[in-house]
Design a protein around this motif. Structure first.
Motif, mmCIF file in Angstrom:
data_model
loop_
_atom_site.group_PDB
_atom_site.id
_atom_site.type_symbol
_atom_site.label_atom_id
_atom_site.label_comp_id
_atom_site.label_asym_id
_atom_site.label_seq_id
_atom_site.Cartn_x
_atom_site.Cartn_y
_atom_site.Cartn_z
ATOM 1 N N ILE A 1 0.844 -1.193 0.000
ATOM 2 C CA ILE A 1 0.000 0.000 0.000
ATOM 3 C C ILE A 1 0.883 1.248 0.000
ATOM 4 O O ILE A 1 1.949 1.273 0.606
ATOM 5 N N THR A 2 0.423 2.286 -0.655
ATOM 6 C CA THR A 2 1.095 3.586 -0.616
ATOM 7 C C THR A 2 0.630 4.339 0.629
ATOM 8 O O THR A 2 -0.572 4.413 0.906
ATOM 9 N N GLY A 3 1.594 4.878 1.385
ATOM 10 C CA GLY A 3 1.231 5.611 2.596
ATOM 11 C C GLY A 3 2.429 5.802 3.495
ATOM 12 O O GLY A 3 3.574 5.761 3.045
ATOM 13 N N PRO B 82 -2.625 4.233 5.061
ATOM 14 C CA PRO B 82 -2.788 4.361 3.611
ATOM 15 C C PRO B 82 -3.117 5.780 3.156
ATOM 16 O O PRO B 82 -3.841 6.515 3.818
ATOM 17 N N SER B 83 -2.575 6.128 2.005
ATOM 18 C CA SER B 83 -2.970 7.371 1.331
ATOM 19 C C SER B 83 -3.638 7.051 0.002
ATOM 20 O O SER B 83 -4.137 7.946 -0.674
ATOM 21 N N GLU B 84 -3.656 5.779 -0.366
ATOM 22 C CA GLU B 84 -4.300 5.329 -1.600
ATOM 23 C C GLU B 84 -5.005 4.011 -1.304
ATOM 24 O O GLU B 84 -4.445 3.133 -0.634
ATOM 25 N N GLY B 85 -6.217 3.858 -1.806
ATOM 26 C CA GLY B 85 -7.038 2.698 -1.453
ATOM 27 C C GLY B 85 -6.837 1.489 -2.334
ATOM 28 O O GLY B 85 -7.801 0.918 -2.857
ATOM 29 N N LYS B 86 -5.589 1.076 -2.496
ATOM 30 C CA LYS B 86 -5.286 -0.123 -3.283
ATOM 31 C C LYS B 86 -4.286 -0.997 -2.527
ATOM 32 O O LYS B 86 -3.341 -0.486 -1.927
ATOM 33 N N GLU C 60 -9.299 -3.274 -3.409
ATOM 34 C CA GLU C 60 -9.491 -1.829 -3.397
ATOM 35 C C GLU C 60 -10.417 -1.470 -2.241
ATOM 36 O O GLU C 60 -11.332 -2.234 -1.906
ATOM 37 N N ASP D 128 -12.270 2.060 0.071
ATOM 38 C CA ASP D 128 -12.612 3.483 0.106
ATOM 39 C C ASP D 128 -12.134 4.069 1.432
ATOM 40 O O ASP D 128 -12.757 3.880 2.477
ATOM 41 N N SER E 64 5.857 4.147 -1.232
ATOM 42 C CA SER E 64 4.955 3.874 -2.346
ATOM 43 C C SER E 64 4.789 2.370 -2.506
ATOM 44 O O SER E 64 5.723 1.598 -2.223
#
Length: 629
Positions: free
Chosen positions: A487-489, A515-519, A582, A584, A619
């Motif tokens: 995860i990116t964060g 996390p900063s991105e939901g993947k 993924e 939210d 990242s």
């Protein structure tokens, strides 16, 4: 221990609230009746702090907790609607066999009432002890009052069983209890006694009612409530909904009660008599056989939940013969053997943590609670299990030859000894004490001689230090496995996660990401070995054998899958960087949940050092963990 968090963890790992048909508990275990056993993640449960073991046999999915089971149970029941749905019968698509269904019914009917009959049985044992030492006058009011208090739970056993069986069969609990009360109503008993005295008969509209006594009976009421489970739904279908409250109970009572008195009750009574005669036959010609088998194989019966099938036999013997030579003595001998075998492990083991676990579990087994010893020691190391069986068999053989029995229904632990004081004095008590000594000593000696193979899971960091090797030497000579950020964060230390199970490293070592991105991407090549129904967590086993758990958010199992979209399936092979899930981020935050994502190696003990980058932005796809194999 945070029992609320443990309850949430367990519920999520058995497939969520929607997968639970009913839930109960005994002294140490949560007993789930699941709609689909395949949705439960047994491996994840076994690795959960606070869970001693998992057993899926006998028609139940059992999660072994230990002495805190009641607190975990209350948290599950108090925060879900399972109590309302626990009355549901098995769904049509369940594939349980007839044996599993019978065992499930017996277990489901019996374990809710165990505290009542265990307490009453222990009071009977205490009264026997007081009487044996002439510490109380049997004609005194004090003794007589305590006596009927101890008798009450057994006398009204049909009513108690009717209440618990009603939940199993999804029928009205209070109508069921009324049917149980019919079997022991004073007027029925008076009419029956008069008919016996006069040599006459008792009939209902010309149909003879067999003169059978149902006080302390077991099988008749279970048959009655089983029959009721067909009549009550039929009445609900044919009677208009506006009239249900009056005419459904009326039709149920007027059909079920007479059929029970005329057919089902006597049938159950005859089954009980036949069972008792069969046991008497074995006791007469091979009296050593049944206690030998029970003493030897009780651990397997407990694991399968089949010991609940033996309890009614013992209670039936107490009701008809006044003595139980089957369930109580054999299970007591086995429990003591379990304690002896486990205490031998405590004496011989080198690891301090293992010593403490074995000492505590061994003492608990002697008291009568064997699950911590069984799942924490015997099944884990196998050799103590063999020692338990050998010791239980030796003690069981002795008490079988001597014809030992108990005179009250008491939990089979060391404190049940007063229940072996009989009308003939202390000879029966002396023989059970000798049997206990045999089982304990034999199991202890065999377990000590066989020893155990202490695996790395049991070793602490100090135990794993290599003689004359520095950490640098180990790192230099060992292969390394690199895992990449899923995860990116922002990476933080696992100890900073606001959840004790993760923060204390109980599930394994690793790191956590805000996390900063939901993947969620695959951190390495491997296979998806776990995908929770709530989609909030995913497990991967890498090609190098690392078992990875990625848990998106804390307590997010409660969302039931809301805001999560899986992109893979369980069993799917993935490559490093493949999209797994993924989610939210804002949606989860709005629901009030922390989105920090633990990223851990659940089989950390199988590896050497595990190092992680922390306190920096990362990242997805960048190096995050280095593992020394």
């Amino acid at each position: 221990m945070d029992h609320r968090k443990l309850a949430d963890e367990i519920l999520g790992k058995v497939g969520g609230e929607e997968n639970v048909a009913s839930l109960g508990h005994c002294a140490t275990r949560l007993r789930f009746n699941l709609k689909d056993d395949n949705k439960a993640n047994a491996d994840a449960l076994k690795n959960t702090n606070g869970v001693v073991g998992v057993v899926n046999k006998g028609g139940q999915f059992q999660v072994v907790i230990g002495n805190d089971v009641k607190k975990v149970y209350r948290n599950i029941i108090g925060n879900t609607r399972i109590e309302d749905s626990s009355n549901k019968q098995e769904t049509k698509n369940e594939k349980k066999g007839i044996v599993s269904r019978v065992l499930d019914t017996i277990a489901g009917s019996f374990f809710p009432i165990i505290p009542a009959i265990a307490g009453a049985g222990m009071l009977k044992a205490v009264l026997a002890l007081l009487q044996a030492f002439n510490w109380v006058n049997v004609d005194s009011n004090t003794y007589q009052v305590l006596l009927f208090i101890s008798d009450a739970a057994f006398y009204f056993l049909p009513v108690l069983l009717a209440a618990s069986a009603a939940k199993k069969f999804n029928v009205n609990q209070y109508v069921a209890m009324s049917i149980g009360a019919v079997l022991i109503h004073p007027t029925f008993i008076s009419l029956m006694n008069t008919a016996k005295t006069d040599g006459s008969s008792l009939d209902l509209v010309g149909v003879t009612i067999p003169l059978v006594s149902y006080a302390s009976s077991v099988i008749p009421i279970i048959l009655a409530i089983w029959f009721m489970s067909y009549i009550e739904p039929l009445a609900e279908r044919i009677i208009p909904a506006s009239l249900h409250i009056v005419f459904v109970p009326l039709l149920t009572l007027i059909i079920v009660a007479p059929i029970t008195l005329i057919i089902l009750g006597p049938l159950g009574n005859y089954v009980g008599i036949a069972l008792g005669e069969g046991i008497n036959f074995l006791n007469m010609y091979v009296g050593w056989l049944v206690p030998l088998l029970i003493g030897t194989f009780t651990p397997f019966l407990v694991m399968a939940g089949m010991h609940y099938g033996i309890i009614p036999i013992g209670m039936n013997m107490l009701a008809t013969k006044g003595i139980d030579t089957v369930a109580g003595p054999g299970m007591l001998i086995s429990n003591i053997a379990e304690g002896g075998a486990t205490l031998a492990v405590a004496l011989r083991a080198k690891n301090k943590n293992l010593k403490q676990l074995a000492a505590s579990a061994g003492a608990t087994a002697i008291v009568g609670i064997t699950e911590p010893a069984m799942y924490g020691i015997s099944l884990r190391f196998k050799r103590p299990l063999w020692a338990t069986m050998i010791g239980g068999g030796a003690g069981g053989l002795f008490i079988g030859i001597m014809g030992v029995g108990r005179y009250a229904q008491v939990s089979p632990g060391i404190f049940s000894l007063p229940s072996y004081i009989g009308p003939d004095g202390f000879s029966n008590l002396i023989n059970i004490v000798i049997g206990i000594c045999i089982s304990f000593i034999v199991a202890f000696i065999v377990s000590y001689i066989l020893g155990i193979k202490e695996d790395p899971i049991q070793e602490s960091a100090d135990d794993k230090t290599e003689a004359k090797q520095t950490e640098e030497e180990i790192a230099a000579t060992a292969d390394q496995l690199t895992l990449y950020a899923p995860i990116t964060g922002k990476v933080i230390a696992l100890s900073d996660v606001d959840d004790a199970v993760f923060a204390e490293g109980i599930l394994g070592q690793g790191a956590a990401i805000i996390p900063s991105e939901g993947k969620v991407l695959a951190p390495a090549d491997g296979v998806v070995t776990a995908l929770f129904d709530t989609n909030h967590a995913i497990g991967i086993t890498t090609d190098d054998g690392a078992e990875i758990l990625i848990h998106v958010g804390i307590d997010t199992v409660k969302l039931g899958g809301l805001h999560y979209t899986p992109r893979v399936e369980k069993g799917q092979t993935v490559k490093q960087g493949d999209l797994l899930l993924e989610f939210d981020i804002e949606g989860i935050k709005k629901e009030g949940y922390d989105i920090v994502t633990p990223f851990i190696i659940t089989n950390s003990a199988d590896f050497g050092d595990i190092s992680s980058v922390t306190e920096r932005e990362i990242s997805a796809g960048e190096r995050i963990l280095e593992i020394i194999k």
